[in-house]
Design a protein around this motif. Structure first.
Motif, PDB file in Angstrom:
ATOM      1  N   ILE A   1      44.763  61.207 -50.172  1.00 57.58           N
ATOM      2  CA  ILE A   1      44.305  60.048 -50.942  1.00 57.58           C
ATOM      3  C   ILE A   1      45.230  58.856 -50.721  1.00 57.58           C
ATOM      4  O   ILE A   1      44.779  57.712 -50.564  1.00 57.58           O
ATOM      5  CB  ILE A   1      44.205  60.396 -52.441  1.00 57.58           C
ATOM      6  N   SER A   2      46.524  59.105 -50.688  1.00 54.65           N
ATOM      7  CA  SER A   2      47.497  58.032 -50.462  1.00 54.65           C
ATOM      8  C   SER A   2      47.303  57.382 -49.101  1.00 54.65           C
ATOM      9  O   SER A   2      47.408  56.156 -48.958  1.00 54.65           O
ATOM     10  CB  SER A   2      48.923  58.573 -50.585  1.00 54.65           C
ATOM     11  N   TRP A   3      47.013  58.192 -48.087  1.00 58.78           N
ATOM     12  CA  TRP A   3      46.756  57.645 -46.745  1.00 58.78           C
ATOM     13  C   TRP A   3      45.523  56.746 -46.759  1.00 58.78           C
ATOM     14  O   TRP A   3      45.537  55.632 -46.229  1.00 58.78           O
ATOM     15  CB  TRP A   3      46.578  58.781 -45.748  1.00 58.78           C
ATOM     16  N   ALA A   4      44.435  57.244 -47.386  1.00 56.44           N
ATOM     17  CA  ALA A   4      43.215  56.442 -47.471  1.00 56.44           C
ATOM     18  C   ALA A   4      43.480  55.153 -48.239  1.00 56.44           C
ATOM     19  O   ALA A   4      43.058  54.061 -47.818  1.00 56.44           O
ATOM     20  CB  ALA A   4      42.103  57.244 -48.142  1.00 56.44           C
ATOM     21  N   ALA A   5      44.188  55.255 -49.351  1.00 53.54           N
ATOM     22  CA  ALA A   5      44.453  54.084 -50.191  1.00 53.54           C
ATOM     23  C   ALA A   5      45.211  53.001 -49.440  1.00 53.54           C
ATOM     24  O   ALA A   5      44.965  51.801 -49.638  1.00 53.54           O
ATOM     25  CB  ALA A   5      45.236  54.506 -51.434  1.00 53.54           C
TER      26      ALA A   5
ATOM     27  N   ALA B   1      38.893  62.079 -49.477  1.00 51.18           N
ATOM     28  CA  ALA B   1      39.969  61.184 -49.916  1.00 51.18           C
ATOM     29  C   ALA B   1      39.482  59.814 -50.392  1.00 51.18           C
ATOM     30  O   ALA B   1      39.974  59.296 -51.407  1.00 51.18           O
ATOM     31  CB  ALA B   1      40.982  61.021 -48.789  1.00 51.18           C
ATOM     32  N   LYS B   2      38.532  59.206 -49.672  1.00 58.69           N
ATOM     33  CA  LYS B   2      38.092  57.872 -50.071  1.00 58.69           C
ATOM     34  C   LYS B   2      37.397  57.899 -51.430  1.00 58.69           C
ATOM     35  O   LYS B   2      37.613  57.033 -52.281  1.00 58.69           O
ATOM     36  CB  LYS B   2      37.156  57.272 -49.023  1.00 58.69           C
ATOM     37  N   THR B   3      36.571  58.924 -51.650  1.00 58.58           N
ATOM     38  CA  THR B   3      35.926  59.084 -52.948  1.00 58.58           C
ATOM     39  C   THR B   3      36.975  59.310 -54.034  1.00 58.58           C
ATOM     40  O   THR B   3      36.851  58.806 -55.154  1.00 58.58           O
ATOM     41  CB  THR B   3      34.944  60.263 -52.915  1.00 58.58           C
ATOM     42  N   GLY B   4      38.002  60.086 -53.692  1.00 58.72           N
ATOM     43  CA  GLY B   4      39.078  60.317 -54.636  1.00 58.72           C
ATOM     44  C   GLY B   4      39.725  59.017 -55.089  1.00 58.72           C
ATOM     45  O   GLY B   4      40.038  58.831 -56.270  1.00 58.72           O
TER      46      GLY B   4
ATOM     47  N   TYR C   1      25.291  48.294 -45.902  1.00 59.97           N
ATOM     48  CA  TYR C   1      24.568  48.907 -44.788  1.00 59.97           C
ATOM     49  C   TYR C   1      24.888  48.297 -43.430  1.00 59.97           C
ATOM     50  O   TYR C   1      24.811  48.983 -42.413  1.00 59.97           O
ATOM     51  CB  TYR C   1      23.056  48.941 -45.046  1.00 59.97           C
ATOM     52  N   LEU C   2      25.273  47.025 -43.394  1.00 55.87           N
ATOM     53  CA  LEU C   2      25.612  46.432 -42.095  1.00 55.87           C
ATOM     54  C   LEU C   2      26.903  47.008 -41.524  1.00 55.87           C
ATOM     55  O   LEU C   2      27.144  46.942 -40.320  1.00 55.87           O
ATOM     56  CB  LEU C   2      25.741  44.917 -42.219  1.00 55.87           C
ATOM     57  N   PHE C   3      27.730  47.575 -42.382  1.00 51.50           N
ATOM     58  CA  PHE C   3      29.031  48.081 -41.953  1.00 51.50           C
ATOM     59  C   PHE C   3      29.129  49.596 -42.117  1.00 51.50           C
ATOM     60  O   PHE C   3      29.377  50.324 -41.158  1.00 51.50           O
ATOM     61  CB  PHE C   3      30.140  47.366 -42.741  1.00 51.50           C
ATOM     62  N   ASP C   4      28.909  50.080 -43.329  1.00 51.62           N
ATOM     63  CA  ASP C   4      28.958  51.510 -43.608  1.00 51.62           C
ATOM     64  C   ASP C   4      27.935  52.265 -42.763  1.00 51.62           C
ATOM     65  O   ASP C   4      28.270  53.201 -42.023  1.00 51.62           O
ATOM     66  CB  ASP C   4      28.697  51.703 -45.105  1.00 51.62           C
TER      67      ASP C   4
ATOM     68  N   MET D   1      34.739  52.463 -45.932  1.00 49.31           N
ATOM     69  CA  MET D   1      34.422  52.846 -47.301  1.00 49.31           C
ATOM     70  C   MET D   1      35.091  51.932 -48.315  1.00 49.31           C
ATOM     71  O   MET D   1      34.687  51.881 -49.481  1.00 49.31           O
ATOM     72  CB  MET D   1      34.834  54.294 -47.546  1.00 49.31           C
ATOM     73  N   ASP D   2      36.087  51.196 -47.898  1.00 51.97           N
ATOM     74  CA  ASP D   2      36.729  50.218 -48.773  1.00 51.97           C
ATOM     75  C   ASP D   2      35.701  49.239 -49.314  1.00 51.97           C
ATOM     76  O   ASP D   2      35.667  48.940 -50.517  1.00 51.97           O
ATOM     77  CB  ASP D   2      37.818  49.485 -47.983  1.00 51.97           C
ATOM     78  N   MET D   3      34.837  48.740 -48.442  1.00 51.24           N
ATOM     79  CA  MET D   3      33.810  47.790 -48.860  1.00 51.24           C
ATOM     80  C   MET D   3      32.740  48.473 -49.711  1.00 51.24           C
ATOM     81  O   MET D   3      32.335  47.966 -50.763  1.00 51.24           O
ATOM     82  CB  MET D   3      33.173  47.131 -47.643  1.00 51.24           C
ATOM     83  N   SER D   4      32.275  49.631 -49.268  1.00 49.83           N
ATOM     84  CA  SER D   4      31.201  50.329 -49.976  1.00 49.83           C
ATOM     85  C   SER D   4      31.616  50.705 -51.388  1.00 49.83           C
ATOM     86  O   SER D   4      30.868  50.521 -52.354  1.00 49.83           O
ATOM     87  CB  SER D   4      30.787  51.592 -49.204  1.00 49.83           C
TER      88      SER D   4
END
Length: 416
Positions: free
Chosen positions: A19-23, A55-58, A181-184, A352-355
């Protein structure tokens, strides 16, 4: 510690590292979390997140928690759950009901336990949670203020409910936001699908025929990445407009039955059922790879595949090989579930940051709108959509031009 039904709480330290890496690669959500922590818009509210638990959902769950929410998480796909991440969330005080490889009965039990949490807000992925709410768990419906949906498949289900007049609360169509949707769908799916396929098969893509079934935004991304790796791309479509897009993007277009004897890789990206079925299996070449990048594990007809084959052997992790009496073998990846999540880590964190920033802002918008939002499917407001895009540019250190007052006046005028 929060209530939980998980695999092993001792996996938490490893999950927290993920999670820390994703964050560290999700600056938009991080900045948003700082803001939410100051204003606490979710104070006193319960949020159930039904997404792929990695991790991103976390980090999304922890961000909503910073905004004052009591959060529970449950898996939207039994094969995408990362047990260490779920354990880390429990250590952070988040309620969790999920483990990797849950059976159908266990999956339904987890969903029901999550609804026992009595959420005010929900984040859904594919519509299973909303469907259960409007079916066997109507007892929870009165307390639900609204929610948001992450996927194309889920929004299709929601719109069907809206058309029938059965959807009981407002749902934000996050998937339909431009910043999603244009990115994810395009860049996220395009990269993560091939991450999953490549790490699972360890086979070359260059010089081979890749058949993409469905040329929506996800299909466009998967096709683009296949082309970039040197594949010959064949596209199968039912929509004449999308078929023309594929042609002008430089790909071959043909019916799937014609592409079936040619393909080395097949990737379904439609959201529909039995897209690849018996007639296609009969003419596929030996050792063809079958992968699904649509939402549910129904796009590839697994029942027909089992009936037609003499035996099934797991030849590598996440590779089920179906062997036929004529000597051919077809390889199904990740049991036909989402290959990018069931056999990989899902979309890159930056995508996923944007989504997930859209998810957080959409839930906040529902609360701020009060009774103004009626039951039904709602677009993410443009100010939120473009606002998230602008936040990402700022986080990356980019600036863009602004219209002058004269230019604004010119665009708003019809006179010469």
């Amino acid at each position: 510690m929060a209530e939980f039904m998980i695999k092993d709480i001792n996996l938490a330290p490893q999950g927290l590292k993920k999670i820390s890496w994703a964050a560290s690669h999700m600056p938009v959500l991080s900045n948003m979390g700082d803001e939410l922590e100051q204003i606490k818009p979710f104070a006193g509210k319960k949020v159930v997140i039904c997404l792929h638990l990695e991790a991103k959902t976390g980090y999304l769950a922890m961000t909503l928690q910073r905004g004052g929410a009591k959060v529970a998480v449950v898996a939207s796909n039994p094969l995408s759950t990362q047990d260490d991440v779920v354990a880390a969330l429990v250590k952070q005080g988040i309620t969790a009901y999920a483990w990797y490889g849950a059976t159908g009965d266990e999956y339904r039990l987890h969903l029901n336990k999550a609804l026992d949490f009595e959420p005010d807000l929900i984040v859904d992925d594919g519509g299973d949670l909303v469907s259960l709410l409007h079916g066997k768990r109507r007892d929870v419906l009165p307390g639900v203020v609204g929610g948001s949906e992450e996927t194309t498949t889920g929004i299709l289900r929601l719109k069907a409910m809206e058309k029938e007049g059965t959807l009981s609360f407002p749902m934000m169509a996050v998937n339909d936001a431009l910043s999603k949707y244009l990115f994810d769908n395009r860049y996220g799916t395009g990269q993560s699908v091939w991450d999953g396929i490549n790490r699972t098969t360890n086979l070359v893509v260059a010089g081979k025929n890749v058949v993409i079934i469905g040329y929506g935004w996800c299909g466009k991304g998967v096709a683009m990445r296949a082309k970039g790796m040197g594949a010959r791309v064949l596209v199968c479509e039912i929509d004449p407009i999308k078929a023309n897009e594929a042609l002008m993007d430089g790909f071959q277009v043909m019916p799937l039955i014609e592409a079936s004897p040619l393909g080395d890789y097949f990737v379904t990206v439609t959201g529909n059922k039995s897209v690849i079925h018996r007639a296609h299996f009969q003419v596929m070449k030996d050792q063809a790879i079958l992968a699904n990048a649509g939402h549910f594990d129904v796009e590839i007809d697994k029942v027909a595949l089992e009936e037609m084959s003499q035996e099934m052997v797991v030849v590598r992790p996440n590779v089920q090989q179906y062997r036929f009496s004529d000597g051919r073998a077809l390889n199904l990846l990740a049991e036909g579930r989402l290959v990018n999540l069931a056999a990989g880590d899902g979309h890159p964190a930056e995508i996923m940051d944007m989504s997930f920033a859209l998810q957080a802002k959409s839930l906040q918008y529902i609360l701020e709108s009060g009774d103004q939002l009626k039951a039904g499917v709602h677009k993410v407001p443009e100010v939120i959509d473009k606002g998230v895009a602008q936040l990402r540019l700022q986080a990356l250190g980019y600036e863009i031009d602004q219209l002058t007052e004269e230019q604004k006046k010119y665009l708003d005028s019809w006179e010469l």
